[in-house]
Design an enzyme around this catalytic site. Structure first.
Site, PDB file in Angstrom:
ATOM      1  N   ASP A   1      27.202  48.985  32.825  1.00 17.16           N
ATOM      2  CA  ASP A   1      28.462  48.977  33.564  1.00 17.16           C
ATOM      3  C   ASP A   1      28.703  50.359  34.166  1.00 17.16           C
ATOM      4  O   ASP A   1      28.532  51.379  33.484  1.00 17.16           O
ATOM      5  CB  ASP A   1      29.617  48.609  32.628  1.00 17.16           C
ATOM      6  CG  ASP A   1      30.948  48.520  33.361  1.00 17.16           C
ATOM      7  OD1 ASP A   1      31.218  47.466  33.959  1.00 17.16           O
ATOM      8  OD2 ASP A   1      31.715  49.511  33.336  1.00 17.16           O
TER       9      ASP A   1
ATOM     10  N   ASN B   1      36.350  52.987  43.584  1.00 19.05           N
ATOM     11  CA  ASN B   1      36.630  52.189  44.768  1.00 19.05           C
ATOM     12  C   ASN B   1      37.970  52.539  45.392  1.00 19.05           C
ATOM     13  O   ASN B   1      38.097  52.664  46.607  1.00 19.05           O
ATOM     14  CB  ASN B   1      36.620  50.691  44.405  1.00 19.05           C
ATOM     15  CG  ASN B   1      35.410  49.955  44.949  1.00 19.05           C
ATOM     16  OD1 ASN B   1      34.700  50.466  45.805  1.00 19.05           O
ATOM     17  ND2 ASN B   1      35.180  48.761  44.458  1.00 19.05           N
TER      18      ASN B   1
ATOM     19  N   ASP C   1      30.301  50.322  47.688  1.00 22.39           N
ATOM     20  CA  ASP C   1      29.050  49.574  47.892  1.00 22.39           C
ATOM     21  C   ASP C   1      27.843  50.500  47.850  1.00 22.39           C
ATOM     22  O   ASP C   1      26.807  50.174  47.257  1.00 22.39           O
ATOM     23  CB  ASP C   1      29.092  48.850  49.236  1.00 22.39           C
ATOM     24  CG  ASP C   1      30.011  47.631  49.229  1.00 22.39           C
ATOM     25  OD1 ASP C   1      30.456  47.237  48.129  1.00 22.39           O
ATOM     26  OD2 ASP C   1      30.290  47.089  50.316  1.00 22.39           O
TER      27      ASP C   1
ATOM     28  N   GLU D   1      30.347  45.397  39.103  1.00 22.46           N
ATOM     29  CA  GLU D   1      29.644  46.653  38.849  1.00 22.46           C
ATOM     30  C   GLU D   1      28.778  46.581  37.587  1.00 22.46           C
ATOM     31  O   GLU D   1      28.382  47.611  37.027  1.00 22.46           O
ATOM     32  CB  GLU D   1      30.639  47.806  38.717  1.00 22.46           C
ATOM     33  CG  GLU D   1      31.530  47.769  37.486  1.00 22.46           C
ATOM     34  CD  GLU D   1      32.811  46.981  37.684  1.00 22.46           C
ATOM     35  OE1 GLU D   1      33.774  47.221  36.929  1.00 22.46           O
ATOM     36  OE2 GLU D   1      32.868  46.113  38.592  1.00 22.46           O
TER      37      GLU D   1
END
Length: 315
Positions: free
Chosen positions: A185, A193, A202, A229
């Site tokens: 993770d 983000n 991304d 993620e």
């Protein structure tokens, strides 16, 4: 019409040379050999569009050569037999043994030219079919890749991961070998983000995925995107001792990417947390159960401060 590659097989030197010259004058590429054994050896190297094959030869008969060609090379190429005999029984036997046509020697020039025109049409269709087959294979390969690949990260997707995990469990269960599963993770990815924007998010996932793919690229290893993620790594024939080393290696690799993460409360660069389980499958485990186990130890790694890995106690 394009020239053909013609394999000419005749043990009589003069007849072989005369016919080869006629074929070349008609614009074809000719490989002329004197025996059936030599013809069988030359066939895969020359890759002919047409075989002109003498029926009567001392070492191997033409029908024996044709039979060997048909057995060894399933990709069909026309064979025309050459013979000084025109008995119906011989012609029928030659066709039964794999021939496609029959010419009586000495070969009439007009008949030869006509036969070759027909063979050129067949050769042209064969080449078109080969090209179409290659294109279809490439399209199928691309389709298979698209079906099994995550669009963003280019790793295996969840569908393919589920399929391979079932296979890995069954195979390791049959062979009594250890299997390792790691869930990865990206730490504080929502904060990343929110601060840097989704496009940078991304790019971050793509960088992590590239490192995962590079780190686990050997036979028996699979890196896949689990969702969001989160990623999953499968390592075949891997016990807990080695799995710990692999987790440490991956941890260091991601840190070395030095992707800035100003909002992380763990480090000033992007880091990862890992949950790992190594076990000897029975072959009866479900993928849902294994995902649940590895997810729980991943959660422990997050609870303990992130940027670390935790191994499951699995018996």
């Amino acid at each position: 019409m394009e020239a053909m590659r013609i394999l000419l097989v005749d043990d009589v030197h003069l007849e072989r040379m005369q016919l080869a010259m006629r074929l070349q004058r008609l614009g074809h590429v000719v490989e002329a050999v004197a025996s059936g054994k030599e013809a069988i050896e030359k066939y895969p190297l020359f890759d002919p569009d047409l075989v002109l094959l003498d029926v009567s030869m001392p070492d191997m008969s033409g029908t024996e050569v044709a039979e060997q060609i048909r057995i060894k090379h399933p990709d069909w190429v026309p064979i025309i037999f050459l013979s000084g005999h025109d008995e119906p029984e011989m012609i029928a036997k030659a066709i039964d043994m794999g021939g496609d046509d029959y010419l009586v020697k000495p070969v009439n020039k007009i008949v030869l030219a006509s036969k070759l025109k027909a063979m050129q049409r067949i050769a042209h269709m064969r080449h078109q079919l080969k090209e179409t087959t290659v294109q279809l294979e490439q399209a199928n390969e691309l389709l298979s890749q698209q079906v099994n690949e995550d669009g963003l990260t280019k790793l295996a997707n969840r569908r393919y991961l589920d399929q391979k995990l079932v296979e890995f469990i069954a195979w390791h269960g049959r062979h009594n070998l250890s299997l390792t599963m790691i869930m990865v993770d990206v730490d504080h990815f929502k904060l990343y983000n929110d601060y840097y924007g989704h496009l940078e998010g991304d790019r971050c996932l793509q960088s992590v995925a590239k490192e995962l793919k590079s780190t686990f690229s050997r036979a028996g290893e699979l890196a896949a995107r689990y969702g969001g993620e989160e990623f999953v790594v499968l390592i075949s024939n891997c016990d807990k001792t080695r799995a710990v080393r692999e987790c440490g290696r991956l941890k260091g690799s991601i840190e070395k990417l030095a992707i800035p993460h100003a909002k992380s409360t763990t480090a000033d660069v992007v880091t990862i947390s890992q949950g790992m389980v190594s076990w000897m499958p029975t072959g009866l485990e479900t993928i849902e159960n294994m995902y649940e186990i590895v997810d729980k130890v991943l959660y422990k790694a997050k609870e303990q401060g992130r940027n670390r890995f935790v191994a499951a106690e699995f018996t």
